[in-house]
Design a protein around this motif. Structure first.
Motif, mmCIF file in Angstrom:
data_model
loop_
_atom_site.group_PDB
_atom_site.id
_atom_site.type_symbol
_atom_site.label_atom_id
_atom_site.label_comp_id
_atom_site.label_asym_id
_atom_site.label_seq_id
_atom_site.Cartn_x
_atom_site.Cartn_y
_atom_site.Cartn_z
ATOM 1 N N PHE A 1 -3.954 3.292 15.183
ATOM 2 C CA PHE A 1 -4.816 4.466 14.983
ATOM 3 C C PHE A 1 -4.225 5.424 13.952
ATOM 4 O O PHE A 1 -4.936 5.958 13.111
ATOM 5 C CB PHE A 1 -5.016 5.198 16.304
ATOM 6 C CG PHE A 1 -5.731 4.383 17.337
ATOM 7 C CD1 PHE A 1 -7.004 3.894 17.088
ATOM 8 C CD2 PHE A 1 -5.143 4.084 18.544
ATOM 9 C CE1 PHE A 1 -7.673 3.132 18.037
ATOM 10 C CE2 PHE A 1 -5.796 3.328 19.498
ATOM 11 C CZ PHE A 1 -7.066 2.847 19.248
ATOM 12 N N SER A 2 -2.908 5.663 14.038
ATOM 13 C CA SER A 2 -2.230 6.575 13.097
ATOM 14 C C SER A 2 -2.976 7.904 12.980
ATOM 15 O O SER A 2 -3.151 8.445 11.898
ATOM 16 C CB SER A 2 -2.111 5.921 11.705
ATOM 17 O OG SER A 2 -1.420 4.708 11.791
ATOM 18 N N PHE A 3 -3.413 8.425 14.115
ATOM 19 C CA PHE A 3 -4.308 9.576 14.075
ATOM 20 C C PHE A 3 -4.008 10.504 15.247
ATOM 21 O O PHE A 3 -4.880 10.819 16.039
ATOM 22 C CB PHE A 3 -5.749 9.067 14.150
ATOM 23 C CG PHE A 3 -6.767 9.996 13.524
ATOM 24 C CD1 PHE A 3 -6.412 10.948 12.593
ATOM 25 C CD2 PHE A 3 -8.098 9.882 13.856
ATOM 26 C CE1 PHE A 3 -7.352 11.769 12.007
ATOM 27 C CE2 PHE A 3 -9.060 10.698 13.281
ATOM 28 C CZ PHE A 3 -8.678 11.652 12.353
ATOM 29 N N GLY A 4 -2.752 10.926 15.369
ATOM 30 C CA GLY A 4 -2.391 11.781 16.486
ATOM 31 C C GLY A 4 -2.549 11.036 17.794
ATOM 32 O O GLY A 4 -2.205 9.863 17.903
ATOM 33 N N ASP A 5 -3.057 11.708 18.818
ATOM 34 C CA ASP A 5 -3.235 11.041 20.117
ATOM 35 C C ASP A 5 -4.702 10.714 20.390
ATOM 36 O O ASP A 5 -5.104 10.528 21.523
ATOM 37 C CB ASP A 5 -2.684 11.924 21.241
ATOM 38 C CG ASP A 5 -3.414 13.266 21.351
ATOM 39 O OD1 ASP A 5 -4.171 13.591 20.427
ATOM 40 O OD2 ASP A 5 -3.196 13.969 22.352
ATOM 41 N N HIS A 6 -5.495 10.623 19.316
ATOM 42 C CA HIS A 6 -6.913 10.316 19.470
ATOM 43 C C HIS A 6 -7.217 8.940 18.892
ATOM 44 O O HIS A 6 -6.701 8.558 17.849
ATOM 45 C CB HIS A 6 -7.776 11.368 18.770
ATOM 46 C CG HIS A 6 -7.586 12.741 19.319
ATOM 47 N ND1 HIS A 6 -8.092 13.134 20.532
ATOM 48 C CD2 HIS A 6 -6.934 13.822 18.822
ATOM 49 C CE1 HIS A 6 -7.774 14.394 20.769
ATOM 50 N NE2 HIS A 6 -7.068 14.836 19.744
ATOM 51 N N SER A 7 -8.091 8.218 19.577
ATOM 52 C CA SER A 7 -8.462 6.882 19.129
ATOM 53 C C SER A 7 -9.642 6.952 18.164
ATOM 54 O O SER A 7 -10.305 7.973 18.033
ATOM 55 C CB SER A 7 -8.829 6.008 20.336
ATOM 56 O OG SER A 7 -9.955 6.553 21.006
ATOM 57 N N ARG A 8 -9.887 5.832 17.511
ATOM 58 C CA ARG A 8 -11.010 5.663 16.597
ATOM 59 C C ARG A 8 -11.211 4.163 16.432
ATOM 60 O O ARG A 8 -10.330 3.369 16.802
ATOM 61 C CB ARG A 8 -10.710 6.295 15.226
ATOM 62 C CG ARG A 8 -9.523 5.664 14.513
ATOM 63 C CD ARG A 8 -9.182 6.360 13.211
ATOM 64 N NE ARG A 8 -7.995 5.768 12.599
ATOM 65 C CZ ARG A 8 -7.996 4.742 11.751
ATOM 66 N NH1 ARG A 8 -9.152 4.200 11.395
ATOM 67 N NH2 ARG A 8 -6.887 4.258 11.259
ATOM 68 N N PRO A 9 -12.329 3.698 15.896
ATOM 69 C CA PRO A 9 -12.465 2.267 15.618
ATOM 70 C C PRO A 9 -11.443 1.824 14.573
ATOM 71 O O PRO A 9 -11.243 2.485 13.555
ATOM 72 C CB PRO A 9 -13.892 2.146 15.067
ATOM 73 C CG PRO A 9 -14.606 3.354 15.586
ATOM 74 C CD PRO A 9 -13.575 4.442 15.620
ATOM 75 N N VAL A 10 -10.755 0.725 14.844
ATOM 76 C CA VAL A 10 -9.780 0.179 13.896
ATOM 77 C C VAL A 10 -10.125 -1.276 13.596
ATOM 78 O O VAL A 10 -10.711 -1.974 14.429
ATOM 79 C CB VAL A 10 -8.329 0.285 14.418
ATOM 80 C CG1 VAL A 10 -7.889 1.727 14.469
ATOM 81 C CG2 VAL A 10 -8.180 -0.364 15.785
ATOM 82 N N VAL A 11 -9.749 -1.723 12.401
ATOM 83 C CA VAL A 11 -10.116 -3.053 11.915
ATOM 84 C C VAL A 11 -8.862 -3.818 11.516
ATOM 85 O O VAL A 11 -7.962 -3.265 10.876
ATOM 86 C CB VAL A 11 -11.061 -2.941 10.694
ATOM 87 C CG1 VAL A 11 -11.518 -4.329 10.239
ATOM 88 C CG2 VAL A 11 -12.257 -2.059 11.015
ATOM 89 N N ALA A 12 -8.801 -5.087 11.893
ATOM 90 C CA ALA A 12 -7.719 -5.972 11.456
ATOM 91 C C ALA A 12 -8.280 -7.384 11.352
ATOM 92 O O ALA A 12 -9.259 -7.721 12.019
ATOM 93 C CB ALA A 12 -6.544 -5.931 12.430
#
Length: 443
Positions: free
Chosen positions: A144-155
């Protein structure tokens, strides 16, 4: 035999009845054809369902699949299709793909936590391609690399046939392993997965594998003409098409918007994001906006974030090499990801923390897109390149701002109309032929 003994008037009456029955049957067939045609025309749009409330817009036509905890129980994926599944915290799921000894293959995963789910630093998804002997062919891990909040991630994971390598070249069964990487204290809820499996044709003749020593790495001047309104999609499936220019939308805290840009062989993509000022204060928010880039196989290429303090803020993704076949032999995701032509995906996520600092209101967002360089010839693929190409239809879709489903619906409608036209003609001919035969039998 009874009918033969009837009067001439009786025979005429029977023929008339048969003719009327045939007419009614033809009418019903025509009505059914019209209904089927209308239903067919409605299918492409009806197959798409965007996420609501800032949620991810999954492909409505995706097929449900159940990942296995053992590779030997893995379900087989079909190239060109999209699938849906669910993964638990610390889960590991296997899927099977059957490959020949020529094509490259890609299995991409979009991991979507529940909206508002908390995440630990380093939480994310890892996708690995394994051959039948459990040797690793390719993998990618995205957090996520976005603090402690999630988001859609792609791999994504790949099987790339390399000229000087003997591993992962044999035809046979391969496995895509999807792992959810979780840290202590992160959300324990299930994540939804959108899985896409693609194959890339082999090339008739191997080209260079070494990268050019020099390339244009300077960011060009922003496109002229001023911003034009174009709101993004809710997911990769319904990403809204962009061409070179300056594009304006509004984005709310916790929301992710998706766009796609056609980039041909030899071309470079440059992207800058600008977040407008807010009258609500000057609070500092780290990682306020995340900008991410994915390639036509939905593999992660690059991402970056910027801070925000109420004033206008700007960020740019690092320059990337021109799209080239030989990029795939580089070890870095940012270079190897620029390995083929096609639709490149841009997504922007506004941190949920912005709601606490500035209120749960949308902020103005501008994306400045530059596509530089002349289109170069494609590699000598054996067969059509499919999604790994840029067509005139793609350029038209980018110019008009069509989303993915809209572009598919346009081409799909033309195909349906063509087939339906042929089918309608066939039904009419069959109906006339049946009427003629019935009329002859009743004479």
């Amino acid at each position: 035999m009874k009918r033969q003994r009837g009067t001439g008037r009786g025979r005429r009456t029977a023929a008339t009845l048969y003719g009327r029955a045939a007419g009614r049957a033809a009418g019903r067939a025509a009505g059914a054809l019209a209904a089927a045609l209308c239903a067919g025309l409605a299918l492409p749009g009806g197959a798409w369902a965007a996420g609501d409330g800032g949620g991810y817009g999954f492909d409505g036509g995706a097929q449900r699949v159940k990942g296995a905890v053992s590779n030997l129980d893995a379900e087989r994926l079909t190239a060109g299709r999209t699938y849906r599944d669910t993964i638990k915290k610390d889960g590991k799921l296997y899927y099977r793909v059957d490959l020949d000894d020529k094509q490259n293959a890609y299995v991409s995963v979009v991991a979507v936590p529940a909206k508002g789910a908390k995440a630990g630093y380093g939480d994310g998804i890892k996708v690995t391609m394994l051959d039948g002997s459990n040797s690793q062919c390719g993998y990618q891990s995205t957090s996520f690399s976005f603090g402690d909040h999630s988001r859609p991630v792609v791999a994504y994971a790949d099987r790339t046939i390399e000229p000087d390598s003997t591993s992962c070249r044999q035809a046979g069964t391969y496995y895509a392993l999807v792992e959810r990487e979780s840290k202590e204290g992160s959300d324990g809820g299930d994540w939804e997965l959108e899985i896409r499996y693609l194959t890339e044709p082999a090339v008739a003749k191997a080209g260079p594998t070494a990268l050019p020593s020099t390339w244009a790495s300077g960011t060009p001047q922003p496109p002229a003409g001023g911003p034009r309104r174009r709101d993004g999609g809710a997911g990769l499936h319904d990403a809204v098409s962009l061409t070179q220019g300056e594009w304006r939308t509004d984005i709310r805290p916790g929301q992710t918007v998706y766009y796609r840009v056609p980039v041909d062989w030899g071309q470079q993509l440059f992207t800058t994001a600008e977040l407008g000022s807010s009258p609500a204060g000057d609070a500092y928010v780290g990682n306020a906006l995340m900008l991410s880039l994915e390639n036509p196989a939905r593999g992660h290429v690059d991402q970056d974030t910027m801070t925000y303090s109420g004033d206008p803020a700007t960020m740019s993704l690092d320059p990337h090499r021109p799209v080239a076949y030989e990029n795939r032999f580089d070890s870095s995701d940012s270079t190897s990801g620029m390995r083929f032509a096609g639709w490149y995906y841009l997504s922007a996520t506004l941190s949920p923390e912005m709601a606490t600092a500035y209120g749960d209101k949308a902020l103005p967002l501008t994306l400045k897109v530059n596509v530089t360089g002349q289109a170069a010839p494609a590699p000598a693929y054996v067969g059509g390149a499919g999604v790994f190409s840029v067509t005139e239809d793609d350029r038209d879709a980018a110019a008009s701002g069509q989303s993915g489903p809209e572009a598919e619906e346009r081409s799909g409608t033309l195909r349906i109309v063509g087939v339906a036209g042929i089918g309608a003609g066939g039904v009419l001919l069959l109906g006339l032929g049946a009427w003629w035969l019935l009329a002859r039998r009743t004479r």
